[in-house]
Design a protein around this motif. Sequence first.
Motif, PDB file in Angstrom:
ATOM      1  N   LEU A  82       0.821  -1.430   0.065  1.00 58.51           N
ATOM      2  CA  LEU A  82       0.012  -0.233  -0.563  1.00 58.51           C
ATOM      3  C   LEU A  82       1.265   1.373   0.191  1.00 58.51           C
ATOM      4  O   LEU A  82       0.634   2.044  -0.290  1.00 58.51           O
ATOM      5  N   ILE A 290       0.995   6.125  -2.138  1.00 58.33           N
ATOM      6  CA  ILE A 290      -0.071   5.137  -1.122  1.00 58.33           C
ATOM      7  C   ILE A 290      -1.220   5.146  -1.065  1.00 58.33           C
ATOM      8  O   ILE A 290      -2.396   6.007  -2.038  1.00 58.33           O
ATOM      9  N   LEU A 291      -1.487   3.732  -1.219  1.00 62.71           N
ATOM     10  CA  LEU A 291      -3.137   2.772  -2.205  1.00 62.71           C
ATOM     11  C   LEU A 291      -3.771   2.885  -0.773  1.00 62.71           C
ATOM     12  O   LEU A 291      -3.410   2.594  -0.010  1.00 62.71           O
ATOM     13  N   ASP A 292      -5.278   3.013  -0.857  1.00 58.98           N
ATOM     14  CA  ASP A 292      -6.030   2.097  -0.067  1.00 58.98           C
ATOM     15  C   ASP A 292      -7.194   1.291  -0.672  1.00 58.98           C
ATOM     16  O   ASP A 292      -6.433   0.443  -1.819  1.00 58.98           O
ATOM     17  N   GLU A 293      -7.129   0.752   0.435  1.00 61.64           N
ATOM     18  CA  GLU A 293      -7.341  -1.294   0.265  1.00 61.64           C
ATOM     19  C   GLU A 293      -8.704  -1.115  -0.491  1.00 61.64           C
ATOM     20  O   GLU A 293      -9.045  -1.882  -1.418  1.00 61.64           O
ATOM     21  N   GLY A 294      -9.728   0.055  -0.018  1.00 60.41           N
ATOM     22  CA  GLY A 294     -10.754   0.414  -1.332  1.00 60.41           C
ATOM     23  C   GLY A 294     -10.722  -0.109  -2.714  1.00 60.41           C
ATOM     24  O   GLY A 294     -10.675  -0.167  -4.223  1.00 60.41           O
ATOM     25  N   PHE A 295      -9.158   0.820  -3.346  1.00 62.82           N
ATOM     26  CA  PHE A 295      -8.653   0.673  -4.397  1.00 62.82           C
ATOM     27  C   PHE A 295      -8.311  -0.262  -5.281  1.00 62.82           C
ATOM     28  O   PHE A 295      -8.523  -0.685  -5.766  1.00 62.82           O
ATOM     29  N   GLN A 297      -9.377  -3.358  -3.883  1.00 64.14           N
ATOM     30  CA  GLN A 297     -10.015  -4.103  -3.375  1.00 64.14           C
ATOM     31  C   GLN A 297     -11.072  -4.396  -4.775  1.00 64.14           C
ATOM     32  O   GLN A 297     -11.748  -5.277  -5.858  1.00 64.14           O
TER      33      GLN A 297
END
Length: 489
Positions: A82, A290-295, A297
């Motif tokens: 992430l 920085i990635l978020d988990e929703g992205f 998923q």
Amino acid sequence: MSKNYVKTSTGTWEVVIGLEVHTQIKTNSKLFSGAATTFAGEPNSQVSFVDAAMPGMLPVPNKACIEQTVKTGLALNALINLVSVFDRKNYFYPDLPQGYQISQLYHPIVGPGYLEIDIDDTVKKIGIERIHIEQDAGKSVHDVMPSSSLIDLNRSGIGLMEIVTQPDIRSGEEAMEFIRKLRLLLWYLGTSDANMEEGSLRADVNISMHRPGTPFGTRAEIKNVNSIRFIGQAIEYEINRQIGLLEEGEQVVQETRLFDAAKGVTRSMRGKEDAQDYRYFPDPDLLPVILDEGFVQGLKDSLPELPDQKKKRFMESYGLSKYDASVIISDIRTPTYFESAVKNAGEKEGTAKLIANWVTTELFRVLKEESLEIDQSKIPAASLAELVNLIQDGTISGRTAKEVFLDMWTTGKPAKIIVEEKGLLQISNTSELEQLAENVIQENPDVVQKYKAGKDKLLGFFVGKMMQLTGGKANPKIVNEILVKKLSE
Ligand code: ADP
Ligand code: MG
């Protein structure tokens, strides 16, 4: 003993291979600029100020490149980091105007994963160590002007994924199969054209030899090998070269080598650099990614059906053999054609298998002869379905169908019209065939006698006669039944 071992007079050697695959990320624009990525454009026509490294220009990451790489990572069953960071890899080269390449050394966007390959009827997992994103360089052109070299920066700044494997590969065949499988996966994903001829996929081959059970040997790295066949040849050559050195009591030097395709040999290019030679440091122009988990998923949910899943589905829901399913899924267009033909032909027992046969034998043969892709086929999927239906309902024999198929290919006419025009209808009319059988039996009393005396094989004689009389159009199943019955009377 594993067939991957190499036996010589001094004993057994094992080959160890790890690949670093550079593949162009499929996006409209470059990694840090809005310039186009189309192949074979007019030299220097797709170069922004960023790609030309004009003073004061700042890179802006292309979200599409990030998405494509994450998708690729997910399809390789890999950990998605992430937080990842772009580093500068400093070196001078005329086609690198910045004087450094932006890459990811310490914190790549994708971590460990694996790819399964089919080898000798077993499935082998090849570990993926990482995937990082980096810029491609421009191109030096040496063969246009007699006394100068030219620089084309169209490729400069295009996004690349570098996919690094664990040293899990044990033969040239495995290495080639890994590339084939990876390329297929990238095609299905649409994350890279992975076209080796156009240079959008190239591999560095790391290879060493050791005695089984002892630590790995020193590796040589063969840079930028750009065809699957060359990968096999380069590995073959290196195996012999390294064993030769080791058996003479010499050392393999850790170095970078080039494969000379014309001579089939590898040659030393330069000593191997280490990370410190490139003075890597985090690029101060770029923030960490920085990635978020929703992205992540969301991308996971958007993945298409992948080759192995498709193969499994084709075997389970269409009853295809593993071999047929593998052949049909091994490019992106054939499954579409196949499924469209099956749908048009209607769900009947054995339809899908029959269509798979026609596609992988007759259709592939004519496509190959004319160097066409399946989506350029002169026989559309619906027409092939119609031909298959004619065989299934007994209108034409399988043999006649081959003739009809070729006519369809050259004339573009539908199967039914050709069958009518050429009078190819199979004769399944029982009373007509019974009459013919009666005649054939009457005319050959001596053969009938021998048959009745136990020479069963002579049935073929009568079948042959009937086929002759009908120009091969008699339904062979019905002919057999009638003859057996009449000859036993
Ligand atoms: P570098 O980035 O300096 O080329 P890496 O440690 O990242 O080195 O390894 C690059 C590749 O070399 C990887 O694919 C890895 O699997 C492979 N490799 C590492 N050690 C060996 C070895 N002893 N023999 C063959 N391949 C190796
Ligand atoms: Mg390397």
